[in-house]
Design a protein around this motif. Sequence first.
Motif, mmCIF file in Angstrom:
data_model
loop_
_atom_site.group_PDB
_atom_site.id
_atom_site.type_symbol
_atom_site.label_atom_id
_atom_site.label_comp_id
_atom_site.label_asym_id
_atom_site.label_seq_id
_atom_site.Cartn_x
_atom_site.Cartn_y
_atom_site.Cartn_z
ATOM 1 N N TYR A 1 77.730 32.208 -23.455
ATOM 2 C CA TYR A 1 76.480 32.437 -22.726
ATOM 3 C C TYR A 1 75.713 33.626 -23.308
ATOM 4 C CZ TYR A 1 78.003 36.565 -20.032
ATOM 5 O OH TYR A 1 78.397 37.827 -19.669
ATOM 6 N N ARG A 2 76.439 34.586 -23.869
ATOM 7 C CA ARG A 2 75.753 35.714 -24.509
ATOM 8 C C ARG A 2 75.074 35.272 -25.797
ATOM 9 N NH1 ARG A 2 80.803 39.916 -23.909
ATOM 10 N NH2 ARG A 2 80.699 40.220 -21.648
ATOM 11 N N ILE A 3 75.715 34.387 -26.544
ATOM 12 C CA ILE A 3 75.083 33.829 -27.738
ATOM 13 C C ILE A 3 73.786 33.116 -27.342
ATOM 14 C CG2 ILE A 3 75.348 32.188 -29.642
ATOM 15 C CD1 ILE A 3 77.180 34.630 -29.871
ATOM 16 N N ASP A 4 73.851 32.305 -26.290
ATOM 17 C CA ASP A 4 72.657 31.603 -25.804
ATOM 18 C C ASP A 4 71.579 32.597 -25.387
ATOM 19 O OD1 ASP A 4 70.996 30.304 -23.482
ATOM 20 O OD2 ASP A 4 71.870 28.615 -24.591
ATOM 21 N N ARG A 5 71.985 33.665 -24.703
ATOM 22 C CA ARG A 5 71.016 34.669 -24.242
ATOM 23 C C ARG A 5 70.306 35.331 -25.421
ATOM 24 N NH1 ARG A 5 74.021 39.254 -21.596
ATOM 25 N NH2 ARG A 5 74.249 39.896 -23.755
ATOM 26 N N MET A 6 71.058 35.685 -26.460
ATOM 27 C CA MET A 6 70.437 36.342 -27.617
ATOM 28 C C MET A 6 69.544 35.383 -28.389
ATOM 29 S SD MET A 6 73.350 39.031 -28.961
ATOM 30 C CE MET A 6 74.794 37.977 -28.830
ATOM 31 N N LEU A 7 69.964 34.141 -28.522
ATOM 32 C CA LEU A 7 69.116 33.156 -29.189
ATOM 33 C C LEU A 7 67.840 32.910 -28.384
ATOM 34 C CD1 LEU A 7 71.801 30.600 -30.404
ATOM 35 C CD2 LEU A 7 70.475 32.190 -31.817
ATOM 36 N N THR A 8 67.963 32.911 -27.057
ATOM 37 C CA THR A 8 66.779 32.764 -26.209
ATOM 38 C C THR A 8 65.819 33.921 -26.425
ATOM 39 O OG1 THR A 8 68.013 31.519 -24.532
ATOM 40 C CG2 THR A 8 65.982 32.610 -23.825
ATOM 41 N N GLN A 9 66.358 35.123 -26.557
ATOM 42 C CA GLN A 9 65.507 36.285 -26.809
ATOM 43 C C GLN A 9 64.772 36.145 -28.140
ATOM 44 O OE1 GLN A 9 67.569 40.007 -26.490
ATOM 45 N NE2 GLN A 9 65.726 41.245 -26.808
ATOM 46 N N LEU A 10 65.469 35.684 -29.174
ATOM 47 C CA LEU A 10 64.809 35.477 -30.461
ATOM 48 C C LEU A 10 63.742 34.390 -30.364
ATOM 49 C CD1 LEU A 10 67.773 35.675 -33.005
ATOM 50 C CD2 LEU A 10 66.009 37.395 -32.591
ATOM 51 N N ARG A 11 64.026 33.355 -29.579
ATOM 52 C CA ARG A 11 63.029 32.293 -29.403
ATOM 53 C C ARG A 11 61.787 32.824 -28.690
ATOM 54 N NH1 ARG A 11 65.127 27.013 -26.592
ATOM 55 N NH2 ARG A 11 65.486 26.316 -28.746
ATOM 56 N N LEU A 12 61.990 33.551 -27.588
ATOM 57 C CA LEU A 12 60.861 34.064 -26.820
ATOM 58 C C LEU A 12 60.061 35.094 -27.607
ATOM 59 C CD1 LEU A 12 62.532 34.416 -23.298
ATOM 60 C CD2 LEU A 12 60.999 32.602 -24.107
ATOM 61 N N ALA A 13 60.718 35.791 -28.528
ATOM 62 C CA ALA A 13 60.031 36.773 -29.367
ATOM 63 C C ALA A 13 59.295 36.123 -30.538
ATOM 64 C CB ALA A 13 61.030 37.792 -29.897
ATOM 65 N N GLY A 14 59.440 34.812 -30.702
ATOM 66 C CA GLY A 14 58.740 34.108 -31.765
ATOM 67 C C GLY A 14 59.432 34.134 -33.102
ATOM 68 N N VAL A 15 60.680 34.622 -33.140
ATOM 69 C CA VAL A 15 61.392 34.726 -34.416
ATOM 70 C C VAL A 15 61.874 33.361 -34.890
ATOM 71 C CG1 VAL A 15 63.410 35.705 -35.577
ATOM 72 C CG2 VAL A 15 62.068 37.123 -34.008
ATOM 73 N N LEU A 16 62.438 32.571 -34.000
ATOM 74 C CA LEU A 16 63.024 31.297 -34.417
ATOM 75 C C LEU A 16 61.982 30.319 -34.939
ATOM 76 C CD1 LEU A 16 65.831 30.620 -31.781
ATOM 77 C CD2 LEU A 16 65.967 31.786 -33.987
ATOM 78 N N ARG A 17 60.758 30.381 -34.412
ATOM 79 C CA ARG A 17 59.746 29.430 -34.886
ATOM 80 C C ARG A 17 59.296 29.719 -36.314
ATOM 81 N NH1 ARG A 17 56.159 31.876 -30.869
ATOM 82 N NH2 ARG A 17 54.748 33.371 -31.872
ATOM 83 N N LYS A 18 59.673 30.885 -36.836
ATOM 84 C CA LYS A 18 59.358 31.209 -38.230
ATOM 85 C C LYS A 18 60.330 30.552 -39.208
ATOM 86 C CE LYS A 18 57.295 35.763 -37.403
ATOM 87 N NZ LYS A 18 57.295 37.173 -37.850
ATOM 88 N N ALA A 19 61.459 30.057 -38.698
ATOM 89 C CA ALA A 19 62.528 29.575 -39.567
ATOM 90 C C ALA A 19 62.361 28.108 -39.908
ATOM 91 C CB ALA A 19 63.884 29.807 -38.907
ATOM 92 N N SER A 20 62.655 27.784 -41.175
ATOM 93 C CA SER A 20 62.694 26.378 -41.581
ATOM 94 C C SER A 20 64.110 25.814 -41.490
ATOM 95 C CB SER A 20 62.171 26.228 -43.011
ATOM 96 O OG SER A 20 62.977 26.953 -43.930
ATOM 97 N N GLY A 21 65.108 26.692 -41.409
ATOM 98 C CA GLY A 21 66.495 26.274 -41.280
ATOM 99 C C GLY A 21 67.321 27.403 -40.702
ATOM 100 N N LEU A 22 68.431 27.055 -40.061
ATOM 101 C CA LEU A 22 69.318 28.038 -39.444
ATOM 102 C C LEU A 22 70.725 27.881 -39.998
ATOM 103 C CD1 LEU A 22 68.286 27.642 -35.668
ATOM 104 C CD2 LEU A 22 67.338 29.241 -37.355
#
Length: 306
Positions: free
Chosen positions: A214-235
């Motif tokens: 759940y902590r992994i999910d929480r941190m990934l959610t934070q990156l998503r809400l901060a707009g970081v994940l939408r910059k990525a073409s691959g993970l």
Amino acid sequence: MIKPRALAAGARIAIVSPASGCPRGELESGLAELRRLGFEPVYDESIFETAMFSAGSAEVRAAAFRRAWDDPTIAALIAARGGYGSVQLLPSFEGWRPQQTPKIFIGYSDNTSLLSWLTCQCGLTAIHGPMIDGRLAKGSAGYDATSFLSLIQGLGAGLDLQPDGLSPLKPGEADGLLFGGTLTQLTASLATPYAFDPPDGCILFMEDVNERPYRIDRMLTQLRLAGVLRKASGLVFGEMRGCDEPNGALTARDAIRSFTADFPGPVLFGFPSGHTSGPCWTLPLGVRVSMKTIGAALRIEESPVA
């Protein structure tokens, strides 16, 4: 991105402690391994200073890091270990431009704060790879020698990395500049002057240790809400050692697969760089890589050093 010079035989490598320190025995073993590889390791006695959490005060650690970086006889810096405290150095680096005298910096874990600053704020390539404590100190059993030496010696372009355990979570292919590090430090940087801010189209590498799903999910959610994940073409995710629920009912892999279900690009899981149960592989940050899920591999398209 600005690239430091490749390491030649006999290159001087400074051992630094931007975060926590390591025991002298571990240091001596790590020095011996660097010598075996043909390098000349050096260190400042200040790495053995102690504070509540770290290897001395932030001022002492920052000054030692800058001395090593500014020394024209030193070609690279490698962190003694992670732990905690590297982010405390960053305010002391205001006005300093390390990109004017580029050097290799090698580390992971808490040193993600420095890796992120060097790559995102300074425009320098950097190395997510083995440190002294628990890695080089173990000799060849502690790290993958091929990826480490190839990437710091200028032989990385065209290198295919296909470690055991790397597997696809979402199919596809992508390419872009590689950025990332330990998830805890990446998210902790957000909303600070040193926020993790990779460029559009990047490949993101993220890893951690002993964080529940759940902590992994929480941190990934934070990156998503901060707009970081939408910059990525691959993970690309690391091994995520110790991140499963103790009873095995939910794993980090399960949580990441669920979270990335709507991610538009490919997703790989299990790349053994950083906190790994086996040898630590090396990744170059700030250079172009390509990823594919059929055959599960990363290809280094350009060298991180000149």
